[in-house]
Design a protein around this motif. Sequence first.
Motif, PDB file in Angstrom:
ATOM      1  N   HIS A 170      79.126  17.192  19.917  1.00  0.00           N
ATOM      2  CA  HIS A 170      80.328  17.627  19.214  1.00  0.00           C
ATOM      3  C   HIS A 170      80.007  18.855  18.374  1.00  0.00           C
ATOM      4  O   HIS A 170      78.873  19.370  18.421  1.00  0.00           O
ATOM      5  N   LYS A 171      80.971  19.322  17.623  1.00  0.00           N
ATOM      6  CA  LYS A 171      80.819  20.553  16.851  1.00  0.00           C
ATOM      7  C   LYS A 171      80.430  20.284  15.387  1.00  0.00           C
ATOM      8  O   LYS A 171      80.758  21.067  14.501  1.00  0.00           O
ATOM      9  N   GLY A 172      79.760  19.180  15.170  1.00  0.00           N
ATOM     10  CA  GLY A 172      79.317  18.851  13.818  1.00  0.00           C
ATOM     11  C   GLY A 172      80.136  17.767  13.149  1.00  0.00           C
ATOM     12  O   GLY A 172      79.763  17.275  12.074  1.00  0.00           O
ATOM     13  N   TYR A 173      81.231  17.390  13.781  1.00  0.00           N
ATOM     14  CA  TYR A 173      82.096  16.351  13.213  1.00  0.00           C
ATOM     15  C   TYR A 173      82.492  15.383  14.317  1.00  0.00           C
ATOM     16  O   TYR A 173      82.824  15.787  15.435  1.00  0.00           O
ATOM     17  N   GLU A 174      82.441  14.073  13.981  1.00  0.00           N
ATOM     18  CA  GLU A 174      82.777  13.067  14.981  1.00  0.00           C
ATOM     19  C   GLU A 174      83.844  12.088  14.509  1.00  0.00           C
ATOM     20  O   GLU A 174      84.660  11.629  15.286  1.00  0.00           O
ATOM     21  N   TYR A 175      83.823  11.762  13.190  1.00  0.00           N
ATOM     22  CA  TYR A 175      84.794  10.812  12.642  1.00  0.00           C
ATOM     23  C   TYR A 175      84.985  11.170  11.182  1.00  0.00           C
ATOM     24  O   TYR A 175      84.025  11.516  10.479  1.00  0.00           O
ATOM     25  N   ALA A 176      86.225  11.088  10.687  1.00  0.00           N
ATOM     26  CA  ALA A 176      86.539  11.670   9.384  1.00  0.00           C
ATOM     27  C   ALA A 176      85.943  10.922   8.201  1.00  0.00           C
ATOM     28  O   ALA A 176      85.813  11.488   7.121  1.00  0.00           O
TER      29      ALA A 176
ATOM     30  N   GLN B 232      93.593  17.694   8.588  1.00  0.00           N
ATOM     31  CA  GLN B 232      94.229  16.376   8.521  1.00  0.00           C
ATOM     32  C   GLN B 232      94.048  15.683   9.865  1.00  0.00           C
ATOM     33  O   GLN B 232      94.956  15.586  10.696  1.00  0.00           O
ATOM     34  N   THR B 233      92.833  15.168  10.069  1.00  0.00           N
ATOM     35  CA  THR B 233      92.526  14.490  11.323  1.00  0.00           C
ATOM     36  C   THR B 233      91.584  13.344  11.047  1.00  0.00           C
ATOM     37  O   THR B 233      90.780  13.400  10.106  1.00  0.00           O
ATOM     38  N   SER B 234      91.680  12.293  11.841  1.00  0.00           N
ATOM     39  CA  SER B 234      90.774  11.156  11.673  1.00  0.00           C
ATOM     40  C   SER B 234      89.605  11.201  12.641  1.00  0.00           C
ATOM     41  O   SER B 234      88.586  10.536  12.423  1.00  0.00           O
ATOM     42  N   THR B 235      89.735  11.978  13.723  1.00  0.00           N
ATOM     43  CA  THR B 235      88.672  12.019  14.710  1.00  0.00           C
ATOM     44  C   THR B 235      88.580  13.404  15.326  1.00  0.00           C
ATOM     45  O   THR B 235      89.446  14.271  15.093  1.00  0.00           O
TER      46      THR B 235
END
Length: 391
Positions: free
Chosen positions: A45-51, A33-36
Amino acid sequence: MKAAPDANFATQCIHGGLEPDPQTGAVMTPIYQTSTYAQSAPGEHKGYEYARTGNPTRTALQDNLAALEKGKFGICFSSGLAAMDAILRTLRPGDEVLASDDLYGGSYRLLTAVMGNFGIKSRFVDMRDTDKLAGLITEETKLLWIETPTNPMLNIVDIQALTALARKRGILTCVDNTFASPYLQQPLEMGADLVLHSATKYLGGHSDVVMGAIITRDEELAKQLYYLQNAVGAVPGPQDCFLVLRGIKTLHLRVQRACENARHIVEVLQQNELVANVYYPGLPDHPRHEIAARQMRDFGGMVSFDLKEDTLEAATEVMKNTHYFTLAESLGGVESLIGHPASMTHASIPREQRLSVGLTDSLIRLSVGVEDAEDLVKDLQQALAAAVAVG
């Protein structure tokens, strides 16, 4: 642990595309449950930057769906129609879609009232006759939009025949597999380019989430759809993804029970003197029963029937008097639902077109749940009897 590609379907429901959480070992995929996401340096980054672009819970679900449909890529959206919209956005003005003439009303509305404004043409045709369909294809035809079983008449389309035809003509095929679920049929195995689901229905299975999904084996198509998923932003939230992941773990059990219950109900409806026709591909006298038996594992939990007194008033009396069958939109949940397509799910389709495919004013659609079959049968019997008493 992640299921092997050749694992059987029940195992894929539990393990397909899934691993325990790498950070904690959690067996159930966490709700991220995160947006960023924190970056160690700009663009690192670890493969994710923005939800909107990606979320680990969504990734797990997409991988799970790809495994269930024997695809390579799963792409999830905020609803089934958002998923359909993404597919149609890969077309260009002047392109044409040939769609089943018996299809979900929301699909009809999107094709006509929305996409028509952007120069994408649609024709609605009987896809049961492959030779006739071949004669309808033009240079503008770019996509066959297939439902099978169809909504709500439960017609059956020969997926393998249509996909073979489309491939020869250089046309894409998409099968809306919502009614069947991947438990009953896997269209990619029969040559389809794309499979679409309203994951709201059988995949989620508990009437508590709205979501859509596309599965494909085609890397280029997947790239286009992932781009649209991010660029347009009609993405599901992580809790919704978690709920569908949870629902899928019992998909095989729920759908099989619904099939078993539907068979009992069909037998009773056929014997009721108030019922004119029962539509169910599991019936030996269904005109496409042999095709259904060939391409489906079982015949599904959806049943439609119409009354000898072909009026909205007669159908309304039946639907007002059920107890376990809830009068409501949607389908595919653990609870049984009853609905009136002409005034509910298919109200956006002109009456003349509805009648041309057999969708009468008295047609009633059942989504058979997983309750006790005897209770469901008694409920329908007493509702039909109550309608007679009122009439």
